[in-house]
Design a protein around this motif. Sequence first.
Motif, PDB file in Angstrom:
ATOM      1  N   UNK A  32      82.179  50.824 -10.336  1.00 16.57           N
ATOM      2  CA  UNK A  32      82.024  50.108 -11.606  1.00 16.57           C
ATOM      3  C   UNK A  32      82.608  48.707 -11.466  1.00 16.57           C
ATOM      4  N   UNK A  33      81.771  47.712 -11.694  1.00 19.40           N
ATOM      5  CA  UNK A  33      82.236  46.327 -11.625  1.00 19.40           C
ATOM      6  C   UNK A  33      82.543  45.840 -13.045  1.00 19.40           C
ATOM      7  N   UNK A  34      83.707  45.231 -13.205  1.00 19.91           N
ATOM      8  CA  UNK A  34      84.184  44.863 -14.537  1.00 19.91           C
ATOM      9  C   UNK A  34      84.892  43.512 -14.483  1.00 19.91           C
ATOM     10  N   UNK A  35      84.547  42.638 -15.425  1.00 15.34           N
ATOM     11  CA  UNK A  35      85.284  41.381 -15.533  1.00 15.34           C
ATOM     12  C   UNK A  35      86.612  41.654 -16.235  1.00 15.34           C
ATOM     13  N   UNK A  36      87.690  41.088 -15.685  1.00 16.06           N
ATOM     14  CA  UNK A  36      89.024  41.322 -16.235  1.00 16.06           C
ATOM     15  C   UNK A  36      89.776  40.001 -16.326  1.00 16.06           C
ATOM     16  N   UNK A  37      90.887  40.056 -17.038  1.00 19.08           N
ATOM     17  CA  UNK A  37      91.758  38.887 -17.151  1.00 19.08           C
ATOM     18  C   UNK A  37      93.177  39.309 -16.825  1.00 19.08           C
ATOM     19  N   UNK A  38      93.813  38.549 -15.938  1.00 18.41           N
ATOM     20  CA  UNK A  38      95.196  38.839 -15.584  1.00 18.41           C
ATOM     21  C   UNK A  38      96.088  38.578 -16.793  1.00 18.41           C
ATOM     22  N   UNK A  39      96.902  39.573 -17.146  1.00 22.40           N
ATOM     23  CA  UNK A  39      97.716  39.468 -18.360  1.00 22.40           C
ATOM     24  C   UNK A  39      98.719  38.325 -18.255  1.00 22.40           C
ATOM     25  N   UNK A  40      99.275  38.120 -17.061  1.00 21.15           N
ATOM     26  CA  UNK A  40     100.288  37.075 -16.900  1.00 21.15           C
ATOM     27  C   UNK A  40      99.705  35.683 -16.770  1.00 21.15           C
ATOM     28  N   UNK A  41      98.807  35.499 -15.798  1.00 22.13           N
ATOM     29  CA  UNK A  41      98.295  34.157 -15.501  1.00 22.13           C
ATOM     30  C   UNK A  41      97.072  33.784 -16.329  1.00 22.13           C
ATOM     31  N   UNK A  42      96.464  34.767 -16.999  1.00 25.31           N
ATOM     32  CA  UNK A  42      95.227  34.579 -17.778  1.00 25.31           C
ATOM     33  C   UNK A  42      94.047  34.182 -16.901  1.00 25.31           C
ATOM     34  N   UNK A  43      94.195  34.357 -15.594  1.00 25.54           N
ATOM     35  CA  UNK A  43      93.092  34.067 -14.671  1.00 25.54           C
ATOM     36  C   UNK A  43      92.057  35.184 -14.769  1.00 25.54           C
ATOM     37  N   UNK A  44      90.788  34.776 -14.818  1.00 26.79           N
ATOM     38  CA  UNK A  44      89.705  35.762 -14.883  1.00 26.79           C
ATOM     39  C   UNK A  44      89.162  36.046 -13.486  1.00 26.79           C
ATOM     40  N   UNK A  45      88.815  37.278 -13.269  1.00 29.92           N
ATOM     41  CA  UNK A  45      88.136  37.655 -12.033  1.00 29.92           C
ATOM     42  C   UNK A  45      87.351  38.938 -12.293  1.00 29.92           C
ATOM     43  N   UNK A  46      86.581  39.339 -11.310  1.00 30.35           N
ATOM     44  CA  UNK A  46      85.819  40.581 -11.422  1.00 30.35           C
ATOM     45  C   UNK A  46      86.358  41.580 -10.412  1.00 30.35           C
ATOM     46  N   UNK A  47      86.621  42.789 -10.876  1.00 26.56           N
ATOM     47  CA  UNK A  47      87.113  43.841  -9.990  1.00 26.56           C
ATOM     48  C   UNK A  47      86.060  44.944  -9.905  1.00 26.56           C
ATOM     49  N   UNK A  48      86.160  45.733  -8.851  1.00 21.92           N
ATOM     50  CA  UNK A  48      85.300  46.903  -8.717  1.00 21.92           C
ATOM     51  C   UNK A  48      86.194  48.133  -8.616  1.00 21.92           C
ATOM     52  N   UNK A  49      85.868  49.136  -9.419  1.00 24.52           N
ATOM     53  CA  UNK A  49      86.659  50.367  -9.482  1.00 24.52           C
ATOM     54  C   UNK A  49      85.826  51.512  -8.913  1.00 24.52           C
ATOM     55  N   UNK A  50      86.443  52.284  -8.051  1.00 28.78           N
ATOM     56  CA  UNK A  50      85.799  53.489  -7.527  1.00 28.78           C
ATOM     57  C   UNK A  50      86.240  54.658  -8.404  1.00 28.78           C
ATOM     58  N   UNK A  51      85.335  55.142  -9.248  1.00 25.25           N
ATOM     59  CA  UNK A  51      85.626  56.260 -10.157  1.00 25.25           C
ATOM     60  C   UNK A  51      85.163  57.559  -9.507  1.00 25.25           C
ATOM     61  N   UNK A  52      86.091  58.500  -9.354  1.00 32.42           N
ATOM     62  CA  UNK A  52      85.829  59.741  -8.615  1.00 32.42           C
ATOM     63  C   UNK A  52      85.860  60.932  -9.575  1.00 32.42           C
ATOM     64  N   UNK A  53      84.792  61.740  -9.613  1.00 31.80           N
ATOM     65  CA  UNK A  53      84.816  62.933 -10.478  1.00 31.80           C
ATOM     66  C   UNK A  53      85.747  63.993  -9.911  1.00 31.80           C
ATOM     67  N   UNK A  54      86.427  64.699 -10.803  1.00 29.11           N
ATOM     68  CA  UNK A  54      87.363  65.743 -10.399  1.00 29.11           C
ATOM     69  C   UNK A  54      86.662  67.100 -10.341  1.00 29.11           C
ATOM     70  N   UNK A  55      86.939  67.857  -9.291  1.00 31.77           N
ATOM     71  CA  UNK A  55      86.431  69.232  -9.226  1.00 31.77           C
ATOM     72  C   UNK A  55      87.209  70.083 -10.230  1.00 31.77           C
ATOM     73  N   UNK A  56      86.510  70.946 -10.954  1.00 29.82           N
ATOM     74  CA  UNK A  56      87.174  71.705 -12.022  1.00 29.82           C
ATOM     75  C   UNK A  56      87.074  73.214 -11.839  1.00 29.82           C
ATOM     76  N   UNK A  57      86.418  73.674 -10.772  1.00 28.77           N
ATOM     77  CA  UNK A  57      86.235  75.116 -10.612  1.00 28.77           C
ATOM     78  C   UNK A  57      87.541  75.798 -10.212  1.00 28.77           C
ATOM     79  N   UNK A  58      87.815  76.941 -10.843  1.00 26.63           N
ATOM     80  CA  UNK A  58      88.989  77.746 -10.509  1.00 26.63           C
ATOM     81  C   UNK A  58      88.549  79.178 -10.254  1.00 26.63           C
ATOM     82  N   UNK A  59      89.055  79.756  -9.170  1.00 21.01           N
ATOM     83  CA  UNK A  59      88.750  81.146  -8.822  1.00 21.01           C
ATOM     84  C   UNK A  59      89.983  82.010  -9.034  1.00 21.01           C
ATOM     85  N   UNK A  60      89.769  83.229  -9.510  1.00 18.92           N
ATOM     86  CA  UNK A  60      90.871  84.182  -9.618  1.00 18.92           C
ATOM     87  C   UNK A  60      91.165  84.769  -8.235  1.00 18.92           C
ATOM     88  N   UNK A  61      92.223  85.555  -8.131  1.00 17.00           N
ATOM     89  CA  UNK A  61      92.645  86.071  -6.826  1.00 17.00           C
ATOM     90  C   UNK A  61      91.877  87.317  -6.393  1.00 17.00           C
TER      91      UNK A  61
END
Length: 293
Positions: A32-61
């Motif tokens: 995901x590419x997103x335009x952001x602003x640095x909170x301190x310097x107020x400089x703008x740039x674009x970052x890319x985030x790698x969003x990873x889905x979590x596995x949710x399956x659970x097995x009993x013993x």
Amino acid sequence: QTSLETCRYEPIGYPVSVHLYFYDERFQGYLVRQEVQNVGSRVRETVEVWAVPQATMQLENNLREFERLKNLEVGTEWDPKERIFRNFGGVIGPLDEPVAVQKWVRGPNLTATIVWIDPAQTVAASYDISVDVDAEYTQYKPPLQRPLRPGAWTVRVLRLWERVAEARFLVMPLAFKGREPLHQEEDSWLHAGPPGNLYLEQGFQQLRSVLKLPPQEPALQEAQQRAQLVGKPLEAWVDRTVGAFWVTGDLCSTLPSPGPCPSLGPCTKSTWSSLAPDPKSELGPVKGDGRIR
């Protein structure tokens, strides 16, 4: 400024782009590419985030014959030929039609009960599936009445009403409809669940005690309150639900040289970014011997 302050960003607007990320022909997440602003310097740039889905399956013993079960997944756009969900990432909304797919290895014949439970602890569906000796996949799409209630759903696999496996999946709340923000008066039905709290013609509430579900009233009240959310509270709810099912794999900056945050490396130096070098896809001029590489 501390390094913490120089590395704090706030988003500007909505994502610029989203790429599907595959490695070795396996889906790894969204870029995901997103335009952001640095909170301190107020400089703008674009970052890319790698969003990873979590596995949710659970097995009993104590699985016994159910050791055959290797995966339990819910999604949409199941491709029975390729045996994959074409909706990579499994983003499901209230108006979608999800299907539950079980993956098996060879083993004894068995019968499993599949139960779907919505975020308000309503038993939405219950059905049996027969798994033959050679079966590799079983799948079924219950004809659920929509809209599906947004939030964390659970699908359980049962043997004689004892849980052997379960997986959670997210029905994502909608913040927009027709490119317009949701309005409380005309759009609250989208998050209210099905009419009469019935997903199928037949109700399954008699199974609640067998499944040892918690009391329904608090969960139902909370779901009804959330159905009325709009604006910033709705966006915050979307963020919370997504954050429970997705994690940040990595983050990089599209700036060619380091920006104000020293720990935010350039995307061109990463191995995963959509801006990372990809020699196989780069075609240069034709060489003297007629080759392009």
